[in-house]
Write a protein that holds these residues in place. Sequence first.
Motif, PDB file in Angstrom:
ATOM      1  N   VAL A 113       0.857  -1.188   0.000  1.00 34.66           N
ATOM      2  CA  VAL A 113       0.000   0.000   0.000  1.00 34.66           C
ATOM      3  C   VAL A 113       0.889   1.232   0.000  1.00 34.66           C
ATOM      4  O   VAL A 113       2.085   1.151   0.303  1.00 34.66           O
ATOM      5  CB  VAL A 113      -0.955   0.019   1.222  1.00 34.66           C
ATOM      6  N   LEU A 114       0.294   2.360  -0.325  1.00 35.73           N
ATOM      7  CA  LEU A 114       0.991   3.633  -0.250  1.00 35.73           C
ATOM      8  C   LEU A 114      -0.028   4.757  -0.225  1.00 35.73           C
ATOM      9  O   LEU A 114      -1.188   4.558  -0.577  1.00 35.73           O
ATOM     10  CB  LEU A 114       1.973   3.815  -1.419  1.00 35.73           C
ATOM     11  N   ASP A 115       0.397   5.913   0.215  1.00 36.58           N
ATOM     12  CA  ASP A 115      -0.407   7.131   0.154  1.00 36.58           C
ATOM     13  C   ASP A 115       0.241   8.017  -0.889  1.00 36.58           C
ATOM     14  O   ASP A 115       1.291   8.615  -0.647  1.00 36.58           O
ATOM     15  CB  ASP A 115      -0.443   7.843   1.515  1.00 36.58           C
ATOM     16  N   ALA A 116      -0.364   8.083  -2.068  1.00 37.65           N
ATOM     17  CA  ALA A 116       0.195   8.863  -3.166  1.00 37.65           C
ATOM     18  C   ALA A 116      -0.097  10.343  -2.971  1.00 37.65           C
ATOM     19  O   ALA A 116      -1.215  10.724  -2.623  1.00 37.65           O
ATOM     20  CB  ALA A 116      -0.394   8.403  -4.496  1.00 37.65           C
ATOM     21  N   THR A 117       0.918  11.164  -3.213  1.00 38.83           N
ATOM     22  CA  THR A 117       0.646  12.596  -3.280  1.00 38.83           C
ATOM     23  C   THR A 117      -0.233  12.831  -4.506  1.00 38.83           C
ATOM     24  O   THR A 117      -0.247  12.024  -5.442  1.00 38.83           O
ATOM     25  CB  THR A 117       1.959  13.403  -3.392  1.00 38.83           C
ATOM     26  N   LEU A 118      -0.952  13.936  -4.512  1.00 31.06           N
ATOM     27  CA  LEU A 118      -1.880  14.202  -5.603  1.00 31.06           C
ATOM     28  C   LEU A 118      -1.169  14.258  -6.951  1.00 31.06           C
ATOM     29  O   LEU A 118      -1.713  13.815  -7.962  1.00 31.06           O
ATOM     30  CB  LEU A 118      -2.647  15.494  -5.334  1.00 31.06           C
ATOM     31  N   ASN A 119       0.033  14.776  -6.971  1.00 32.50           N
ATOM     32  CA  ASN A 119       0.781  14.887  -8.221  1.00 32.50           C
ATOM     33  C   ASN A 119       1.373  13.558  -8.684  1.00 32.50           C
ATOM     34  O   ASN A 119       1.745  13.422  -9.844  1.00 32.50           O
ATOM     35  CB  ASN A 119       1.899  15.917  -8.089  1.00 32.50           C
TER      36      ASN A 119
END
Length: 155
Positions: A113-119
């Motif tokens: 899993v990961l938390d992607a930055t919006l960009n």
Amino acid sequence: MLKIKRATPNDANAAFDIRREAIRSQCIGAYTAEQMALWTRGKAEDGYSALMEKPFYLGWIDDKPVATGMLDLDNREVGALFVLPQFTGRGYGKAMLDHLEDVARAREIGEVVLDATLNAASFYRACGYVGEQQAIYHSPSGLALACIPMRKRIG
């Protein structure tokens, strides 16, 4: 070619600098200037250096560290994937991500899993990650940032 090596405590400042420069360059438009200033303040000794104890890696071109990446084994989470601005677009981020996924597979982790930055969400989607819903990431320093939680089956 990117040479990926496990980071040591001595690499903390270089890793922190890569992170700071990548955020300041690549997150323009996705986050406010104030958010980016708060996100990149401080120094490695303020807590970032502790990450070197995890499976944290630096990607090197010749003798220069240009990319970072980390795998949090406890949470099966990919993180700290940053590339210096002058080295983006050359496949180094993808090479680091592939390396982190290989590390996870070797430890028999079937999904990361990961938390992607919006960009960065489109980059992760192109690499096979799924996730559309925006959420709020709460950093250890107390900063709240919009992100897109994502996951990928790798096993």
